[in-house]
Scaffold this active site. Structure first.
Site, mmCIF file in Angstrom:
data_model
loop_
_atom_site.group_PDB
_atom_site.id
_atom_site.type_symbol
_atom_site.label_atom_id
_atom_site.label_comp_id
_atom_site.label_asym_id
_atom_site.label_seq_id
_atom_site.Cartn_x
_atom_site.Cartn_y
_atom_site.Cartn_z
ATOM 1 N N TYR A 49 -1.584 -6.264 -7.777
ATOM 2 C CA TYR A 49 -1.559 -5.363 -6.617
ATOM 3 C C TYR A 49 -0.707 -4.165 -6.991
ATOM 4 O O TYR A 49 0.516 -4.240 -7.044
ATOM 5 C CB TYR A 49 -0.991 -6.113 -5.403
ATOM 6 C CG TYR A 49 -0.873 -5.326 -4.111
ATOM 7 C CD1 TYR A 49 -1.472 -4.079 -3.926
ATOM 8 C CD2 TYR A 49 -0.162 -5.852 -3.032
ATOM 9 C CE1 TYR A 49 -1.366 -3.390 -2.728
ATOM 10 C CE2 TYR A 49 -0.043 -5.163 -1.834
ATOM 11 C CZ TYR A 49 -0.645 -3.927 -1.683
ATOM 12 O OH TYR A 49 -0.512 -3.246 -0.492
ATOM 13 N N LYS B 241 -5.940 -4.522 -7.467
ATOM 14 C CA LYS B 241 -6.076 -3.822 -6.185
ATOM 15 C C LYS B 241 -5.397 -2.486 -6.374
ATOM 16 O O LYS B 241 -4.168 -2.416 -6.515
ATOM 17 C CB LYS B 241 -5.417 -4.637 -5.074
ATOM 18 C CG LYS B 241 -5.307 -3.953 -3.726
ATOM 19 C CD LYS B 241 -4.766 -4.964 -2.741
ATOM 20 C CE LYS B 241 -4.505 -4.531 -1.332
ATOM 21 N NZ LYS B 241 -4.269 -3.178 -0.990
HETATM 22 O O1 MN9 Z 1 -3.889 -2.641 1.576
HETATM 23 C C1 MN9 Z 1 -3.715 -0.846 3.037
HETATM 24 N N1 MN9 Z 1 -2.428 -0.391 2.581
HETATM 25 C C2 MN9 Z 1 -1.346 -0.437 3.347
HETATM 26 C C3 MN9 Z 1 -4.365 -1.649 1.982
HETATM 27 O O2 MN9 Z 1 -1.366 -0.786 4.503
HETATM 28 C C4 MN9 Z 1 -0.078 -0.025 2.708
HETATM 29 C C5 MN9 Z 1 -4.669 0.286 3.388
HETATM 30 O O3 MN9 Z 1 -5.775 -0.318 3.991
HETATM 31 C C6 MN9 Z 1 -4.067 1.329 4.311
HETATM 32 O O4 MN9 Z 1 -3.457 0.700 5.414
HETATM 33 C C7 MN9 Z 1 -5.109 2.293 4.860
HETATM 34 C C8 MN9 Z 1 -4.453 3.406 5.672
HETATM 35 O O5 MN9 Z 1 -3.735 4.282 4.835
HETATM 36 O O6 MN9 Z 1 -5.861 2.823 3.831
#
Ligand code: MN9
Length: 293
Positions: free
Chosen positions: A136, A164
């Site tokens: 990640y 990821k």
């Molecule tokens: O894991 C998410 N990352 C975080 C993925 O929440 C830090 C994303 O889905 C974001 O929430 C999304 C909004 O910026 O892209």
């Protein structure tokens, strides 16, 4: 092992006002993702799961409930990364025994760990659990940047099956795709899914898929079919929604949108702001009416 490609919701967790896990709410979020959002899988214990504010026992509880509710309906990835390597190993063993399809671990953060230290972190979790591992990488929150040469070193371990990629560095993404055609690459920023899909990612893992999963799938599939113009229109609409969500409080607003769907998504965990103000609640209703009705 299940097919790990496709659209994965980064699972939200429902908390009660006192900060304890709301089991019924968590089960409803899992069900909503499987039954309504039709996701291919769930990424449990990530940033979106408010994971880094929780105790080891709470993290286990969430892995247990999510697996119990999801069964074998979709692929499940358990994010076990922690600055505490012993905790990561313990969680990894726990999720592996529950039957999770893969582990994932955030690059260890806070201290400026060297690459050999980071590599040892992954090697240790894999050695102790025997599970596949998805790195990640989220440099904007961890400060850890991993380049192509370092990924090549990590991927020498056949158990490290993918990454990821939560970053907007599309040059790096293109280089990774070219260098590692057989590793799983997931887009981690929902608002940049289309450009990542054009570059040939295998899937996407995102918070907003908990409410916008159907549209996300369309973007992903249109891009795979080369229908970039149609996909772009959907990404535009999606990004109007995401801009509204980010401007109103990311996880609180997604939970508010789930509540509008009748899902008990509950409160956020302090030190995050627990709930929305009336004015923010009004924005939730507007976003729901405009983008999700
Ligand atoms: O894991 C998410 N990352 C975080 C993925 O929440 C830090 C994303 O889905 C974001 O929430 C999304 C909004 O910026 O892209």
């Amino acid at each position: 092992m299940k097919n790990l490609k496709g659209i994965f919701s980064a699972l939200l967790v429902s908390f009660n006002e006192d900060g304890s896990i709301n089991e019924q709410g968590l089960r409803q979020i899992v069900r909503h993702n499987i039954d309504k959002m039709k996701v291919d899988g769930l990424y449990v214990g990530g940033s979106t799961g408010e994971n880094f504010m929780l105790s080891t026992e709470e993290k286990k509880e969430i892995f247990r409930i999510a697996k119990d509710e999801a069964g074998d309906a979709v692929a499940l990835i358990a994010q076990v990364g922690s600055v505490n390597l012993k905790e990561a190993v313990e969680l990894g063993k726990y999720a592996t025994a529950l039957g999770y399809d893969s582990l994932s671990a955030v690059t260890p953060f806070y201290y400026k760990f060297s690459f050999p230290e980071i590599k040892n972190f992954y090697e240790t979790i894999i050695r102790e659990t025997g599970s596949p591992m998805i790195v990640y990488s989220i440099p904007f929150l961890t400060g850890v940047n991993i380049g192509v040469a370092q990924f090549a070193e990590l991927f020498e371990n056949p158990k490290i099956i993918g990454v990821k990629f939560t970053a907007g560095d599309f040059y790096l993404l293109e280089r990774l795709r070219k260098a590692f055609p057989n590793h799983l690459i997931y887009a981690g920023f929902d608002e940049m899914m289309l450009p990542a899909a054009v570059l040939g990612i295998d899937g996407a893992i995102g918070s907003t898929f908990n409410v916008n999963g159907l549209r996300a799938r369309q973007i992903f599939e249109l891009a795979q079919q080369g229908k970039v113009k149609e996909a772009f229109e959907l990404q535009n609409v999606t990004n109007d929604l995401i801009e509204g969500i980010l401007g109103n409080g990311l996880y609180q607003t997604i939970k508010g949108l789930l509540e509008e769907e009748g899902v008990k998504a509950g409160y956020c965990r302090e030190p995050m702001t627990k709930s929305l103000t009336d004015a923010q609640q009004k924005v939730v209703k507007e976003l729901k009416a405009k983008f999700l009705s």
